[in-house]
Design a protein around this motif. Structure first.
Motif, short mmCIF file in Angstrom:
data_model
loop_
_atom_site.label_atom_id
_atom_site.label_comp_id
_atom_site.label_asym_id
_atom_site.label_seq_id
_atom_site.Cartn_x
_atom_site.Cartn_y
_atom_site.Cartn_z
N GLU A 35 7.27 27.16 -62.50
CA GLU A 35 7.62 26.11 -61.54
C GLU A 35 6.82 24.84 -61.81
N LEU A 36 5.53 24.98 -62.07
CA LEU A 36 4.69 23.81 -62.34
C LEU A 36 5.14 23.09 -63.61
N ILE A 37 5.54 23.87 -64.61
CA ILE A 37 6.02 23.26 -65.85
C ILE A 37 7.29 22.43 -65.61
N LYS A 38 8.19 22.94 -64.79
CA LYS A 38 9.42 22.22 -64.47
C LYS A 38 9.15 20.95 -63.69
N GLU A 39 8.09 20.97 -62.87
CA GLU A 39 7.76 19.80 -62.05
C GLU A 39 7.10 18.69 -62.85
N GLY A 40 6.53 18.99 -64.00
CA GLY A 40 5.79 18.01 -64.78
C GLY A 40 6.61 17.39 -65.89
N PRO A 41 5.94 16.66 -66.77
CA PRO A 41 6.65 16.02 -67.89
C PRO A 41 7.13 17.06 -68.90
N ALA A 42 8.09 16.67 -69.72
CA ALA A 42 8.59 17.55 -70.77
C ALA A 42 7.57 17.66 -71.89
N GLY A 43 7.59 18.80 -72.57
CA GLY A 43 6.70 18.96 -73.72
C GLY A 43 6.17 20.36 -73.82
N PRO A 44 5.48 20.66 -74.91
CA PRO A 44 4.93 22.00 -75.11
C PRO A 44 3.79 22.30 -74.14
N VAL A 45 3.50 23.58 -73.99
CA VAL A 45 2.47 24.06 -73.06
C VAL A 45 1.46 24.89 -73.84
N LEU A 46 0.19 24.72 -73.50
CA LEU A 46 -0.89 25.42 -74.20
C LEU A 46 -1.65 26.32 -73.23
N GLU A 47 -1.83 27.59 -73.62
CA GLU A 47 -2.70 28.47 -72.85
C GLU A 47 -4.04 28.62 -73.57
N LEU A 48 -5.12 28.39 -72.84
CA LEU A 48 -6.45 28.65 -73.36
C LEU A 48 -6.77 30.13 -73.19
N ALA A 49 -7.31 30.74 -74.25
CA ALA A 49 -7.68 32.16 -74.22
C ALA A 49 -6.46 33.03 -73.92
N VAL A 50 -5.52 33.07 -74.85
CA VAL A 50 -4.27 33.81 -74.65
C VAL A 50 -4.49 35.32 -74.57
N GLY A 51 -5.59 35.81 -75.16
CA GLY A 51 -5.88 37.24 -75.08
C GLY A 51 -4.78 38.09 -75.68
N THR A 52 -4.39 39.13 -74.96
CA THR A 52 -3.35 40.05 -75.44
C THR A 52 -1.96 39.63 -75.00
N GLY A 53 -1.83 38.42 -74.45
CA GLY A 53 -0.50 37.91 -74.09
C GLY A 53 0.01 38.34 -72.74
N ARG A 54 -0.89 38.74 -71.85
CA ARG A 54 -0.49 39.24 -70.53
C ARG A 54 0.38 38.23 -69.79
N VAL A 55 0.04 36.94 -69.86
CA VAL A 55 0.82 35.88 -69.23
C VAL A 55 1.64 35.13 -70.27
N THR A 56 1.10 34.97 -71.44
CA THR A 56 1.75 34.17 -72.49
C THR A 56 3.14 34.67 -72.85
N ILE A 57 3.26 35.96 -73.09
CA ILE A 57 4.53 36.51 -73.59
C ILE A 57 5.65 36.38 -72.55
N PRO A 58 5.45 36.80 -71.29
CA PRO A 58 6.55 36.64 -70.33
C PRO A 58 6.87 35.18 -70.02
N LEU A 59 5.89 34.30 -70.11
CA LEU A 59 6.16 32.88 -69.87
C LEU A 59 6.97 32.29 -71.02
#
Length: 252
Positions: A35-59
């Motif tokens: 939801e926050l990504i849709k509310e903001g400007p267009a462009g790529p998104v970066l996760e700090l400390a992606v780890g094992t992808g717990r949030v990264t992969i489903p997002l």
């Protein structure tokens, strides 16, 4: 603290991280971040400390152009072994550097759970804020999930807690609190019939007002602070979410 670096936690814990954090359902974080990504400007998104992808992969499965950085090759290898994990570009490096291998500007940078506090000094935490601000597009957001420090839990600045007690194993945490440096120095301790497993986790906590000051130093403005991913009111307890924004036009 000797020999403990940005990669230490992940390198020592990668094989058990998902098992020990299985109760942490990422669904609300993924929904709120989308939801926050849709509310903001267009462009790529970066996760700090992606780890094992717990949030990264489903997002990323939501169709978001998602990038990552992590200091631990072992954690990233775990992520890449999961369905969809191998399609996410990840830099191996210190998350305080944010994105050392690209000049890309991001619509959003985020860090979840308690991971921002794995930056072990105030200087490193400020450096991360400054580097994030430099990588954000105008109007871009820096989103942090952090635990509210609960120093009252510590008796004489130490605490031992039992998390699992069974016929064949016991899992404990043993933590020492340094109130001067605002640090927790802890070990997950797994005791089984076959021996003892230690998984160290050290962190430097910061208070919400301190995070706000770091953001101001970096030129970011606080847009929201919630008591969780459902945007509930912040009551100064548990994990909370803060949204900082890079002004669309530079301050005069």
């Amino acid at each position: 603290m000797e020999h403990y670096g940005p990669e230490t936690y992940g390198e020592l814990n990668a094989d058990i991280y998902d098992e020990w954090h299985a109760a942490l359902d990422p669904a609300e974080a993924v929904r709120s971040l989308a939801e926050l990504i849709k509310e903001g400007p267009a462009g790529p998104v970066l996760e700090l400390a992606v780890g094992t992808g717990r949030v990264t992969i489903p997002l990323a499965a939501e169709g978001i152009d998602l990038w990552g950085i992590d200091a631990s090759e072992a954690m990233v290898a775990r992520m890449r072994a999961k369905p969809g994990g191998d399609r996410i570009p990840v830099t191996i490096g210190d998350m305080a550097d944010v994105a050392p291998d690209t000049e890309e500007r991001f619509a959003m940078v985020f860090v979840v759970f308690s991971t921002f506090f794995f930056l072990m000094t105030q200087d490193e935490q400020v450096r991360c804020f400054v580097n994030v601000a430099g990588r954000l597009r105008p109007g871009g957001r820096f989103v942090l999930e952090c635990p509210m420090p609960d120093v009252a839990r510590y008796d004489r600045n130490q605490r031992v807690a039992a998390h699992e007690v069974g016929l064949g194993q016991v899992r404990l945490t043993a933590v020492r609190h340094d109130p001067v440096e605002q640090r927790f120095e802890g070990q997950h301790v797994l005791i089984t019939d076959s021996g003892v497993r230690l998984a160290p986790a050290f962190m430097r906590y910061a208070w919400p007002s301190e995070l706000d000051l770091m953001a101001r130093i970096a030129g970011l403005e606080r847009r929201a602070r919630w008591g969780g991913w459902r945007r509930e009111p912040f009551r100064g307890e548990g994990n909370y979410v803060t949204v900082y924004e890079k002004p669309a036009t530079p301050a005069s």
